[in-house]
Design an enzyme around this catalytic site. Structure first.
Site, PDB file in Angstrom:
ATOM      1  N   ASP A   1       0.917  -1.224   0.055  1.00  0.00           N
ATOM      2  CA  ASP A   1       0.003   0.064   0.153  1.00  0.00           C
ATOM      3  C   ASP A   1       0.638   1.387  -0.165  1.00  0.00           C
ATOM      4  O   ASP A   1       2.082   1.150  -0.018  1.00  0.00           O
ATOM      5  CB  ASP A   1      -1.054  -0.108   1.187  1.00  0.00           C
TER       6      ASP A   1
ATOM      7  N   LYS B   1      -4.751   3.369  -0.621  1.00  0.00           N
ATOM      8  CA  LYS B   1      -4.548   4.172   0.066  1.00  0.00           C
ATOM      9  C   LYS B   1      -5.406   4.419   1.237  1.00  0.00           C
ATOM     10  O   LYS B   1      -6.578   4.075   1.136  1.00  0.00           O
ATOM     11  CB  LYS B   1      -4.397   5.818  -0.249  1.00  0.00           C
TER      12      LYS B   1
ATOM     13  N   MET C   1       0.110   8.517  12.921  1.00  0.00           N
ATOM     14  CA  MET C   1      -1.034   9.192  12.457  1.00  0.00           C
ATOM     15  C   MET C   1      -1.727  10.179  13.143  1.00  0.00           C
ATOM     16  O   MET C   1      -2.769  10.253  13.331  1.00  0.00           O
ATOM     17  CB  MET C   1      -1.929   7.944  12.273  1.00  0.00           C
TER      18      MET C   1
END
Ligand code: SAH
Length: 466
Positions: free
Chosen positions: A252, A274, A387
């Site tokens: 990915d 994604k 993240m």
């Protein structure tokens, strides 16, 4: 062109061998010969500490004297390793006149044999020689081969030799036998051995021998591999090996292109999308795909960024494989926190600044950022936030609200370990300003804590700004 040196492997167990010389070169040769259980005599006025140790342990004999022609009598192999070139050549002449094998360390042409660089996977031996042209080249080649050949390759050879007779009986036809072994050596049995599951490997081999047509229902396997944070140099040997033997790869956005490039050229490549993108394959479909491909007998590589078991959903992907009884292995990778920390000179722990480090994610499954804030604001602690950029305002606000000093140093490391790495240093309070002022490209990692102040001094990897 004719071969200047013909490669053979020679038995030296209990053979009388003489090394003339007592320095580092001599002692390296002695150590190599010792591996073959040779009976070794060293002649030299002075010997180095390694050789002294070997003498003390009774592994070699040392004669403290100058070399004389009579010393080579009864010897089967001689190595001239003194720092006197003339003497070395003289020894060579003596040995050749008696047809004794002789190697001259600084003049390969003067002797009758040369010593290769060896990749030792006993009983498998790989010898590399450049015919004396360039020992450095031989060493580099050796290093390359070392990375490609699993450390436990020797175990595989021993397994084969144990089953050899039985396989021969079962497959009298040589082509069939070859096919069977190829199947075993390139499949799950070999991988189980490399992974230290010796008993399982043996059971599986037994089982396949017992089957009528051992390869027809052959199952594939899945390698869940951590590709690290971006720099291909940070891959593990095992990761690279599996990448080069896979039939199909699922990857990915997070896997750096430089890493995908290292996958076997003719492997099928499947891009699974994604994270925030509508083209992304939903997780359950990825899980399903892994099972389906493996059931077609393929060696499936699931290549992940960083480490598969750190915010990588590795656990979910393996779940279904295990339910379907598909062999798999999991290869750790360098996780982003670790890669970003090292490459930006921010130690995650430090005796003066942080005794613990939390890996947290700023992006929760339900989309909120419902973190255990009191636990995050403990003193002497580093936070590595994965993240985190989308929720950067909440992160900054809540940490301060729960007691973290607003001046606590904080860093954003963009695309750590790659040529695009940038490190932005700020404070917890001003964290949200960074993405406003600069175009911070994903992926990026937020590091918070007093350790960030070390960046100024310890930063070493600062790629040119393009
Ligand atoms: N399994 C991965 C993490 C997956 S979560 C690992 O162990 O590293 C994805 C997050 O990891 C990104 O949003 C980012 O915060 C971080 N990340 C991954 N690669 C990074 C890199 N090269 N530089 C900075 N952050 C990175």
């Amino acid at each position: 062109m004719s071969m200047a040196n013909f490669p053979i492997f020679i038995k030296l167990k209990n053979c009388p061998c003489l090394i003339v010389g007592g320095g580092d070169v001599a002692s390296r040769k002695v150590q190599q010969l010792l591996k073959a259980d040779a009976r070794i005599t060293v002649i030299a006025l002075k010997i180095n500490s390694t050789l002294k140790g070997l003498v003390r342990n009774g592994l070699i004999t040392h004669l403290q004297k100058s070399y004389e022609q009579i010393d080579i009598e009864q010897m089967e192999l001689v190595i001239a390793a003194t720092d006197d070139r003339k003497l070395n050549n003289l020894i060579a002449q003596h040995a050749q006149s008696r047809k004794i094998l002789i190697n001259v360390v600084d003049n390969p042409d003067a002797g009758t044999f040369i010593m290769p660089s060896v990749i030792d996977r006993n009983p498998v031996m790989i010898a590399v020689s450049t015919g004396g042209a360039s020992p450095v080249l031989a060493r580099l080649l050796r290093a390359r081969l070392e990375t490609l050949i699993p450390a436990s390759y020797g175990k595989l050879a021993r397994l084969i030799s144990r089953f050899r007779e039985r396989v021969k009986r079962q497959f009298p036809d040589i082509r069939e036998r070859r096919r069977f072994w190829e199947h075993i050596l390139q499949g799950p049995v070999a991988e189980m051995l490399y992974a230290g599951q010796d008993q399982r490997a043996m059971d599986s081999l037994e089982k396949q021998l017992a089957e009528e047509s051992p390869y027809e229902d052959s199952r594939g396997e899945v390698y869940l591999v951590g590709g690290g944070p971006g720099d291909p140099d940070l891959l593990t040997f095992r990761a690279l090996r599996l990448m080069q033997q896979s039939d199909v790869v699922l990857y990915d956005r997070l896997v750096a292109p430089a890493i995908v490039d290292l996958v076997r050229k003719d492997a099928e490549r499947i891009y699974v999308g994604k994270e925030r993108d509508k083209h992304a394959l939903p997780q359950n479909e990825i899980n399903r795909l892994l099972v389906d491909l493996a059931k077609q007998g393929k060696r499936v590589l699931r290549l992940k960024g960083g480490d598969p078991f750190i915010f990588g959903r590795g656990g979910e992907e393996i779940d279904l494989l295990s339910e379907n009884d598909i062999p798999f292995q999991i290869v750790p990778g360098i996780t982003a926190a670790s890669g970003c920390a090292s490459y930006s000179g921010i130690p995650l722990t430090h005796r003066d600044f942080a005794q613990s480090c939390l890996f947290i994610t700023g992006h929760l499954k339900d989309g909120t950022m419902n973190l255990n804030w009191p636990a995050l604001v403990q003193p002497q602690q580093t936070l590595a936030v994965y993240m985190g950029t989308h929720g950067i305002e909440i992160l900054s606000r809540e940490l301060i609200k729960h007691g973290l000093s607003e001046n606590m140093p904080a860093a954003i490391v963009q695309q750590g370990t790659t040529g695009e790495q940038r490190t932005y240093i700020t404070t917890v309070k001003d964290l949200p300003k960074i993405p406003e002022q600069y175009e911070v490209k994903p992926p990026s990692m937020i590091i918070i804590g007093n350790v960030v102040s070390l960046h100024e001094k310890l930063a070493w990897f600062e790629p040119d700004k393009s």
